[in-house]
Scaffold this active site. Sequence first.
Site, PDB file in Angstrom:
ATOM      1  N   MET A  37       0.846  -1.197   0.000  1.00  0.00           N
ATOM      2  CA  MET A  37       0.000   0.000   0.000  1.00  0.00           C
ATOM      3  C   MET A  37       0.882   1.248   0.000  1.00  0.00           C
ATOM      4  O   MET A  37       0.431   2.333   0.374  1.00  0.00           O
ATOM      5  CB  MET A  37      -0.942  -0.018   1.206  1.00  0.00           C
ATOM      6  CG  MET A  37      -1.884  -1.226   1.176  1.00  0.00           C
ATOM      7  SD  MET A  37      -3.409  -0.992   2.099  1.00  0.00           S
ATOM      8  CE  MET A  37      -2.782  -0.720   3.730  1.00  0.00           C
ATOM      9  N   HIS A  41       9.050   1.037   3.258  1.00  0.00           N
ATOM     10  CA  HIS A  41      10.151   1.044   4.217  1.00  0.00           C
ATOM     11  C   HIS A  41      10.990  -0.213   3.979  1.00  0.00           C
ATOM     12  O   HIS A  41      10.703  -1.006   3.062  1.00  0.00           O
ATOM     13  CB  HIS A  41       9.631   1.114   5.655  1.00  0.00           C
ATOM     14  CG  HIS A  41       8.571   0.083   5.955  1.00  0.00           C
ATOM     15  ND1 HIS A  41       8.839  -1.263   6.021  1.00  0.00           N
ATOM     16  CD2 HIS A  41       7.233   0.209   6.184  1.00  0.00           C
ATOM     17  CE1 HIS A  41       7.739  -1.927   6.298  1.00  0.00           C
ATOM     18  NE2 HIS A  41       6.730  -1.059   6.387  1.00  0.00           N
ATOM     19  N   GLU A  42      11.978  -0.398   4.821  1.00  0.00           N
ATOM     20  CA  GLU A  42      12.937  -1.495   4.621  1.00  0.00           C
ATOM     21  C   GLU A  42      12.237  -2.863   4.580  1.00  0.00           C
ATOM     22  O   GLU A  42      12.696  -3.777   3.906  1.00  0.00           O
ATOM     23  CB  GLU A  42      13.994  -1.408   5.738  1.00  0.00           C
ATOM     24  CG  GLU A  42      15.235  -2.203   5.523  1.00  0.00           C
ATOM     25  CD  GLU A  42      15.895  -2.021   4.143  1.00  0.00           C
ATOM     26  OE1 GLU A  42      16.304  -3.047   3.579  1.00  0.00           O
ATOM     27  OE2 GLU A  42      15.977  -0.873   3.635  1.00  0.00           O
ATOM     28  N   HIS A  44       9.326  -3.566   3.189  1.00  0.00           N
ATOM     29  CA  HIS A  44       8.891  -3.774   1.799  1.00  0.00           C
ATOM     30  C   HIS A  44      10.097  -4.050   0.893  1.00  0.00           C
ATOM     31  O   HIS A  44      10.041  -4.896   0.000  1.00  0.00           O
ATOM     32  CB  HIS A  44       8.193  -2.521   1.254  1.00  0.00           C
ATOM     33  CG  HIS A  44       6.944  -2.126   1.989  1.00  0.00           C
ATOM     34  ND1 HIS A  44       6.873  -0.986   2.762  1.00  0.00           N
ATOM     35  CD2 HIS A  44       5.730  -2.713   2.055  1.00  0.00           C
ATOM     36  CE1 HIS A  44       5.653  -0.884   3.269  1.00  0.00           C
ATOM     37  NE2 HIS A  44       4.940  -1.916   2.864  1.00  0.00           N
ATOM     38  N   GLN A  68     -10.332  -2.619   2.373  1.00  0.00           N
ATOM     39  CA  GLN A  68      -9.841  -3.348   3.545  1.00  0.00           C
ATOM     40  C   GLN A  68      -9.799  -2.475   4.801  1.00  0.00           C
ATOM     41  O   GLN A  68      -9.333  -2.917   5.849  1.00  0.00           O
ATOM     42  CB  GLN A  68      -8.482  -3.990   3.270  1.00  0.00           C
ATOM     43  CG  GLN A  68      -7.317  -3.021   3.119  1.00  0.00           C
ATOM     44  CD  GLN A  68      -6.059  -3.748   2.674  1.00  0.00           C
ATOM     45  OE1 GLN A  68      -5.929  -4.190   1.534  1.00  0.00           O
ATOM     46  NE2 GLN A  68      -5.096  -3.890   3.586  1.00  0.00           N
ATOM     47  N   GLY A 154       5.054 -10.000   3.731  1.00  0.00           N
ATOM     48  CA  GLY A 154       5.825  -9.941   4.973  1.00  0.00           C
ATOM     49  C   GLY A 154       5.120 -10.701   6.086  1.00  0.00           C
ATOM     50  O   GLY A 154       3.889 -10.665   6.199  1.00  0.00           O
ATOM     51  N   ARG A 194       2.729   2.508   9.487  1.00  0.00           N
ATOM     52  CA  ARG A 194       1.987   3.263  10.504  1.00  0.00           C
ATOM     53  C   ARG A 194       2.896   3.783  11.612  1.00  0.00           C
ATOM     54  O   ARG A 194       2.457   4.617  12.409  1.00  0.00           O
ATOM     55  CB  ARG A 194       0.870   2.403  11.095  1.00  0.00           C
ATOM     56  CG  ARG A 194      -0.266   2.151  10.089  1.00  0.00           C
ATOM     57  CD  ARG A 194      -1.442   1.435  10.701  1.00  0.00           C
ATOM     58  NE  ARG A 194      -2.605   1.427   9.836  1.00  0.00           N
ATOM     59  CZ  ARG A 194      -2.964   0.412   9.031  1.00  0.00           C
ATOM     60  NH1 ARG A 194      -2.230  -0.682   8.987  1.00  0.00           N
ATOM     61  NH2 ARG A 194      -4.041   0.506   8.277  1.00  0.00           N
TER      62      ARG A 194
HETATM   63  O1  PAF Z   1      -0.157  -5.804   3.425  1.00  0.00           O
HETATM   64  C1  PAF Z   1      -0.592  -4.876   2.721  1.00  0.00           C
HETATM   65  O2  PAF Z   1       0.059  -3.850   2.505  1.00  0.00           O
HETATM   66  C2  PAF Z   1      -1.977  -5.015   2.104  1.00  0.00           C
HETATM   67  O3  PAF Z   1      -2.851  -5.669   2.952  1.00  0.00           O
HETATM   68  C3  PAF Z   1      -1.962  -5.674   0.703  1.00  0.00           C
HETATM   69  C4  PAF Z   1      -1.471  -7.112   0.777  1.00  0.00           C
HETATM   70  C5  PAF Z   1      -1.060  -4.871  -0.220  1.00  0.00           C
HETATM   71  C6  PAF Z   1      -3.368  -5.693   0.120  1.00  0.00           C
HETATM   72  O4  PAF Z   1      -3.877  -4.402  -0.015  1.00  0.00           O
END
Ligand code: PAF
Length: 293
Positions: A37, A41-42, A44, A68, A154, A194
Amino acid sequence: MNASASISKLATTIAQIRAETIAARRAGVKIGLVPTMGALHEGHLSLVRASKAECGLTVVSIFVNPTQFGPNEDFSKYPRTLDNDLKLLAACGAEVAFAPEASEMYRSDRSTTVDVGEVAEPLEGEFRPGHFRGVATVVLKLFNIVQPDVAFFGQKDFQQVQVVRRMVADLNVSVDVRACPIVREPDGLAMSSRNRYLSPAARRRALVLSRSLKRADELVRQGQCDAAVILAEMRAVIETAEDARIDYIALVDPETFRPAETIAGPTLAALAVKIENTRLIDNCLLSPRAPIL
Ligand code: PAF
């Protein structure tokens, strides 16, 4: 479509990303997808590196998925940092970013959603009703759009990984799901988009999450296998932060998410706690001490 040395290719429409992936597939290139989303950050970037190690084309989706988020959650204030994300992705060598608008991802007359069942019901499912329906639906859409060979998630969102795995198995989706380790700050705080909501003082109090998991791990290593004892100790650590509001502290089977009463095999310790109105989650896998023969 935009390509330069300083940023990864950016696709904003489904047609654009499909053109990229179809060409790669025809050329026999293995495709990795890292769904995100944004506000990278590290944590990802470790997924991007895992994809690069295995795949010839790494696609990173950046989409703050509205379906979501609950009505009182942080969808509108969720950090959106696309320019910086693209710079980080380019530095990491991700070939393509897919950053669609919500109107590109969702038809206004849509009516199909994905409900995964039991594994999506407790913990996050209980405290964020509808969350996993939104996650499973958007992840399946991303899988259908990109058609990756492998997708990287992750383990900080441990339950999310199990929800995606269940969906892939039940719906015969032809994607390998890889779960990569949690990336932590040097002081133990699990990396999260966050975390940037936290004031410096709240950031320090947020360390109770990783400390409480560490305490659970120590107890299990010392031979403690009574879940009630471990949960009580975890709670005591969390409560040292005066404003901590606990959604859940749980010890569960990592496959089914059913509560564990004794630590007899691998067990997931998971927590969700609000510190200064920021909801943080963290987890770790506990393994009981091998029996002494
Ligand atoms: O983990 C996330 O950032 C979200 O839940 C995802 C998997 C990208 C789905 O929107």
